[in-house]
Design a protein around this motif. Structure first.
Motif, mmCIF file in Angstrom:
data_model
loop_
_atom_site.group_PDB
_atom_site.id
_atom_site.type_symbol
_atom_site.label_atom_id
_atom_site.label_comp_id
_atom_site.label_asym_id
_atom_site.label_seq_id
_atom_site.Cartn_x
_atom_site.Cartn_y
_atom_site.Cartn_z
ATOM 1 N N THR A 143 -25.582 -27.501 10.182
ATOM 2 C CA THR A 143 -25.197 -26.247 11.022
ATOM 3 C C THR A 143 -24.333 -26.488 12.109
ATOM 4 O O THR A 143 -24.123 -25.561 12.645
ATOM 5 C CB THR A 143 -26.482 -25.639 11.365
ATOM 6 O OG1 THR A 143 -27.131 -26.618 12.246
ATOM 7 C CG2 THR A 143 -27.440 -25.262 10.318
ATOM 8 N N HIS A 144 -23.779 -27.770 12.049
ATOM 9 C CA HIS A 144 -23.141 -28.017 13.424
ATOM 10 C C HIS A 144 -21.752 -27.215 13.430
ATOM 11 O O HIS A 144 -20.855 -27.072 12.580
ATOM 12 C CB HIS A 144 -22.531 -29.353 13.280
ATOM 13 C CG HIS A 144 -22.147 -30.206 14.772
ATOM 14 N ND1 HIS A 144 -21.115 -29.271 15.589
ATOM 15 C CD2 HIS A 144 -22.559 -31.132 15.374
ATOM 16 C CE1 HIS A 144 -21.058 -30.117 16.640
ATOM 17 N NE2 HIS A 144 -21.820 -31.096 16.668
ATOM 18 N N PRO A 145 -21.593 -26.286 14.407
ATOM 19 C CA PRO A 145 -20.599 -25.275 14.507
ATOM 20 C C PRO A 145 -19.245 -25.771 15.087
ATOM 21 O O PRO A 145 -18.085 -25.455 14.623
ATOM 22 C CB PRO A 145 -20.926 -23.908 15.261
ATOM 23 C CG PRO A 145 -22.160 -24.930 16.374
ATOM 24 C CD PRO A 145 -22.449 -26.042 15.467
ATOM 25 N N ILE A 182 -12.864 -21.436 19.457
ATOM 26 C CA ILE A 182 -14.275 -22.214 19.616
ATOM 27 C C ILE A 182 -14.464 -23.281 20.471
ATOM 28 O O ILE A 182 -15.630 -23.358 21.262
ATOM 29 C CB ILE A 182 -14.231 -23.026 18.095
ATOM 30 C CG1 ILE A 182 -15.479 -23.191 17.725
ATOM 31 C CG2 ILE A 182 -13.587 -24.210 18.186
ATOM 32 C CD1 ILE A 182 -15.612 -23.604 16.139
ATOM 33 N N LYS A 334 -20.106 -24.654 3.643
ATOM 34 C CA LYS A 334 -20.402 -22.976 4.010
ATOM 35 C C LYS A 334 -20.117 -22.024 3.342
ATOM 36 O O LYS A 334 -20.624 -21.234 3.101
ATOM 37 C CB LYS A 334 -19.459 -23.085 5.483
ATOM 38 C CG LYS A 334 -19.592 -21.789 5.883
ATOM 39 C CD LYS A 334 -18.361 -21.690 7.311
ATOM 40 C CE LYS A 334 -17.848 -20.293 7.812
ATOM 41 N NZ LYS A 334 -16.894 -20.371 8.836
#
Ligand SMILES: Nc1ncnc2c1ncn2[C@@H]1O[C@H](COP(=O)(O)OP(=O)(O)OP(=O)(O)O)[C@@H](O)[C@H]1O
Ligand SMILES: [Mg+2]
Length: 459
Positions: A143-145, A182, A334
């Motif tokens: 889930t590392h964004p 980001i 994803k």
């Protein structure tokens, strides 16, 4: 954590005492009252963690840090410094410190930093023990964004983490799609304002008058149509962070107003009698050369200096090749999950192909490319064949010029659109449903476009 061996180095006995009290019940604590003593202890014993002051007699915290990082299996290092000497924290982070604490700090903050550093150290030990790293790198992050494995990006992130919790205005520059937003979000998350709002405003998206009311808000009756007063984004961001995206596009008249906001932290809503105080941290992004914009008179120099208190440049994707693979794996997962498909493996050839592109549109382009490829992949493994279509609308090979070239480049958006539709329809054998899926539009849109461009015969 109870068996964690921690070395505390500080020349102030009060600081050592306070830390010892906080840590005593959680770890085994050893103390050093200056840098030289700390270095001697590091040579004599194995520690998991060092918490060190930067400015100390005999040897500085940075020397202690250098000693610790030079040791095989050396401890993680957290440095402590005063806000006035935040530069020390930045240098320490660049030299490999795990984290830093700004004095004065609360017990909770110290414990959290120590736990985080200890956790990270255990994880990296485990990864090292797991072998050459090749296998573990193949595992896509769950889930590392924010993905960053290339040293160029890692040091950028270390730098922004080091300055995240100051109040300083940060100007983030970099090519389109490189990850400016980001990074801005990451700064907010790591700041003391993380519980507050993060509000982004695109300065290029709105005409001047709308942008002004969007940013500053207005009072009821300020102009025709202002039937109710509305707060601007600066007010909405109060207690948090505002991101002024594409700041170079801000019109001159608003640049003057923004300067006042930065200098005085007050705004004048349109039609208001009283200025309003705002408590905000300002971040800005630009994909243009701001110095050039200043020189050509399109951007105020005084505003530039106000914004560029801290400048962060995000390297383009082609200058951080080791990020390409982890990003591609992450995007493949994803988009497969999002589209309810099994997550494909990426073949070696696919990875090599991705690594060889120039990616003028950077991470965003890579993501779009991988998304299209995921939709086209029918088997368990994504192969170069699956990329064929994606490539038509995608990247330029490494070394090729971004502009010009052999192929005729479409000059208008409509031409580009037409070209993409034709190519996609051809590649899907005229299957409109499939073409719509690949292009991310409805079948109806495709049908209308075929009509609009008179493509009946073309496909
Ligand atoms: N390091 C990263 N890890 C994961 N996703 C990333 C990373 N960098 C960028 N992205 C993703 O790529 C896309 C583009 O990133 P972002 O919007 O931050 O770029 P930008 O520099 O602001 O682009 P623009 O100049 O076009 O506004 C976003 O969807 C973002 O989530
Ligand atoms: Mg952006």
């Amino acid at each position: 954590m109870a068996d964690l061996k921690v070395l505390i180095a500080d020349d102030e006995p009060g600081m050592r005492l306070a830390l010892r009290e906080v840590l005593r019940s959680r770890c085994q604590v050893t103390e050093a009252s200056d840098g030289r003593e700390a270095i001697a202890l590091l040579e004599a014993q194995a520690f998991d963690l060092v918490v060190t002051d930067v400015r100390m007699p005999e040897a500085t915290g940075l020397e202690v840090l250098a000693k610790a990082t030079a040791l095989p299996q050396g401890p993680a290092v957290i440095v402590m410094t005063a806000f006035a000497t935040i530069d020390d924290a930045v240098s320490a982070m660049r030299s490999g410190a795990a984290d830093y604490l700004i004095k004065p700090f609360s017990a909770d903050v110290a414990i959290e930093a120590i736990e985080r550093a200890a956790r990270r150290r255990t994880e990296s030990r485990r990864a090292e023990a797991a072998g050459s790293g090749a296998a573990s790198k193949r595992t896509p992050p769950q889930t590392h964004p924010l993905i960053a494995e290339d040293p160029a990006m890692r040091s950028t992130i270390e730098f922004v983490e080091a300055i995240a919790d100051s109040e300083a205005t940060v100007l983030i520059t970099g090519e389109s799609g490189a990850g400016k937003e980001i990074i801005a979000r990451h700064i907010h998350r790591r700041s003391r304002r993380s519980a507050g709002p993060f509000v982004a405003v695109n300065c290029a998206a709105l005409p001047e008058t709308l942008l002004e009311s969007e940013l500053f808000g207005f009072e009821k009756g300020a102009f025709t149509g202002a039937v109710q007063s509305r707060p601007g984004k600066f007010e909405l961001a109060s207690g948090g962070t505002i991101l002024l995206d594409e700041i170079s596009e801000m019109p001159m008249s608003l640049q003057a107003k923004l300067l006042r906001v930065l200098q005085e932290r007050t705004i004048d809503p349109i039609g208001a009698r009283q200025p309003v105080q705002v408590d905000i941290r300002v971040l800005a992004t630009s994909n243009r050369d701001m110095m050039a914009a200043v020189e050509s008179g399109q951007f105020r120099q005084d505003l530039f200096y106000r914004l560029n208190v801290i400048g962060v440049e995000i390297p383009p994707l082609r200058e951080r090749p080791r990020d390409i693979e982890p990003l591609a794996l992450y995007f493949a997962r994803k988009h497969a999950v999002r589209n309810g498909r099994p997550v494909p493996r990426l073949s070696e050839e696919v990875l090599a192909h991705l690594a060889g592109q120039r990616w003028p549109g950077n991470v965003r382009e890579l993501e779009n490319f991988v998304e299209r490829a995921v939709l086209l992949t029918r088997g368990e493994v994504m192969t170069p064949d699956d990329l064929r279509l994606s490539a038509r609308c995608g990247a330029t090979p490494m070394g090729a010029s971004t502009r010009g070239g052999q192929e005729t480049v479409p000059v208008t958006l409509a031409e580009m659109e037409r070209k993409m539709i034709v190519t996609t329809l051809r590649d899907t054998g005229g299957n409109r449903t499939r073409a719509a899926e690949i292009l991310g539009v409805s079948v109806r849109t495709i049908r209308n476009k075929i009509h609009e461009y008179g493509l009946k015969e073309a496909v």
